[in-house]
Write a protein that holds these residues in place. Structure first.
Motif, mmCIF file in Angstrom:
data_model
loop_
_atom_site.group_PDB
_atom_site.id
_atom_site.type_symbol
_atom_site.label_atom_id
_atom_site.label_comp_id
_atom_site.label_asym_id
_atom_site.label_seq_id
_atom_site.Cartn_x
_atom_site.Cartn_y
_atom_site.Cartn_z
ATOM 1 N N THR A 163 0.867 -1.167 0.000
ATOM 2 C CA THR A 163 0.000 0.000 0.000
ATOM 3 C C THR A 163 0.906 1.218 0.000
ATOM 4 O O THR A 163 1.860 1.285 0.776
ATOM 5 N N THR B 243 -8.034 -2.727 -2.281
ATOM 6 C CA THR B 243 -7.047 -2.536 -1.226
ATOM 7 C C THR B 243 -6.352 -3.864 -0.971
ATOM 8 O O THR B 243 -6.836 -4.931 -1.383
ATOM 9 N N LEU C 186 -6.161 -5.280 1.874
ATOM 10 C CA LEU C 186 -7.071 -6.054 2.722
ATOM 11 C C LEU C 186 -8.133 -6.756 1.878
ATOM 12 O O LEU C 186 -8.472 -7.919 2.138
ATOM 13 N N GLN D 222 -4.618 -2.470 6.475
ATOM 14 C CA GLN D 222 -5.225 -2.055 7.732
ATOM 15 C C GLN D 222 -5.925 -3.268 8.333
ATOM 16 O O GLN D 222 -7.027 -3.636 7.916
ATOM 17 N N PRO E 186 -4.343 -1.332 16.390
ATOM 18 C CA PRO E 186 -4.310 -1.501 14.936
ATOM 19 C C PRO E 186 -4.325 -0.190 14.161
ATOM 20 O O PRO E 186 -4.065 -0.191 12.947
ATOM 21 N N PHE E 187 -4.620 0.919 14.819
ATOM 22 C CA PHE E 187 -4.648 2.209 14.133
ATOM 23 C C PHE E 187 -3.435 3.079 14.479
ATOM 24 O O PHE E 187 -3.434 4.278 14.211
ATOM 25 N N LEU F 170 -0.396 2.004 13.341
ATOM 26 C CA LEU F 170 0.601 1.425 12.457
ATOM 27 C C LEU F 170 1.282 2.506 11.630
ATOM 28 O O LEU F 170 0.637 3.477 11.210
#
Length: 320
Positions: free
Chosen positions: A5, A29, A31, A66, A108-109, A111
């Protein structure tokens, strides 16, 4: 195949990386590709490789995906031995460590990408890196078998679990955490390498024998093999999924390798004299064989007021 990404001219895109650079995968994406399954993702990647490529030095690499969740395990015995002495002053490895692959959930946010700057957490004087490999799931699972877990491993990326050791040591005195000692930043990158690319490194016991190295300002600090994990990745997936639900895109960190995979291990083993905690301006570079290299510079963080102490209350059960 290597999925990335990236940011280019203000636009975030998914792509597949070749020697020529990064080839765009429009309308999706990473993901989404992970959730589509490995065969579908590989087919999309092959098609993208037929198109033009942007040089890697023309884009900013973001975290490869993400994830819904990030679990970080502690699977290297040597790391546990050194860090335990550094954090709580007790030597040795607790017997409970051998019973199951313990993990904690991280942010997780929070990163950051492979080459992003990383700020020192507010109030920390003992900032540290942690060299790891992370696996990414490619399917939803619930109480999986080892065979189902192995089939669900989509790919791998390098993980740096940045750690404020002084904050971590303080909060874990409450027998909870780590929390604020860990949630300021986690580097993932430089891309997501599909599992088929790394099968050539699998040893007779089922572990991936990848060389892992970390340097600070060009000086080698740590080197280990990923195959020194106490459990292979599919067993981490099985444990994480016991009696609960895992989602495609979930990230599972190996935990920090031994032999200098972090500074705290060395502090616990050799004392605090060297190497010193990370300072503003330090550059931490991690390379994992078969995956790639991440390189982050430490920068100054926010100067915030101290946290207020708890107010001791009367424990009254009625209003006055």
């Amino acid at each position: 195949m290597r999925f990335a990404t990236y940011l280019h001219e203000g636009v975030v895109s998914a792509g597949v990386v070749s020697d020529a650079g990064v080839h765009a995968l429009p309308g999706t994406t990473v993901l989404d590709l992970v959730r589509s399954g490995l065969p579908t993702a590989l087919a999309a990647g092959e098609q993208a490789l037929e198109g033009p490529a942007l040089p890697l030095d023309a884009v900013r690499l973001l975290p490869p995906l993400q994830p819904p969740t990030v679990r970080d395990f502690v699977t290297f015995e040597e790391h546990v031995e050194g860090v335990r002495k550094s954090i709580d002053g007790v030597g040795g490895v607790p017997e409970r460590w051998y019973a199951a692959p313990t993990f904690y959930f991280t942010h997780p946010f929070a990163l950051v990408g492979a080459h992003d700057d990383v700020a020192v957490p507010p109030g920390s004087q003992r900032f540290d890196f942690e060299l790891e490999v992370a696996a990414v799931l490619g399917a939803d699972l619930s109480s999986p078998t080892p065979e189902q877990a192995r089939e669900a491993l989509f790919g791998y990326t390098v993980l740096n679990d940045w750690s404020a050791r002084d904050l971590q040591a303080a909060e874990m005195q409450v027998s909870l955490g780590p929390a604020k000692g860990k949630d300021s930043a986690t580097t993932l990158g430089p891309w997501l390498v599909t599992a088929d690319e790394l099968e050539q490194y699998r040893d007779a016991e089922g572990f991936l024998a990848l060389d892992m190295r970390v340097t600070v300002n060009g000086q080698l600090i740590g080197q280990d093999l990923l195959s020194n994990m106490g459990w292979p990745f599919e067993e981490l997936v099985v444990y994480a999924g016991r009696g609960t639900r895992l989602l495609a895109g979930d990230v599972l960190g190996s935990g920090t390798c031994g032999n200098g995979g972090c500074l705290a291990e060395l502090w616990g083993r050799d004392g605090d004299a060297a190497p010193p905690p990370l300072q503003v301006g330090d550059v931490v570079e991690m390379t994992v064989e078969g995956i790639g290299t991440i390189r982050n510079q430490v920068v100054a963080g926010l100067d915030l007021p101290p946290t207020p102490r708890a107010r001791q209350r009367s424990r009254a059960r009625t209003r006055t």
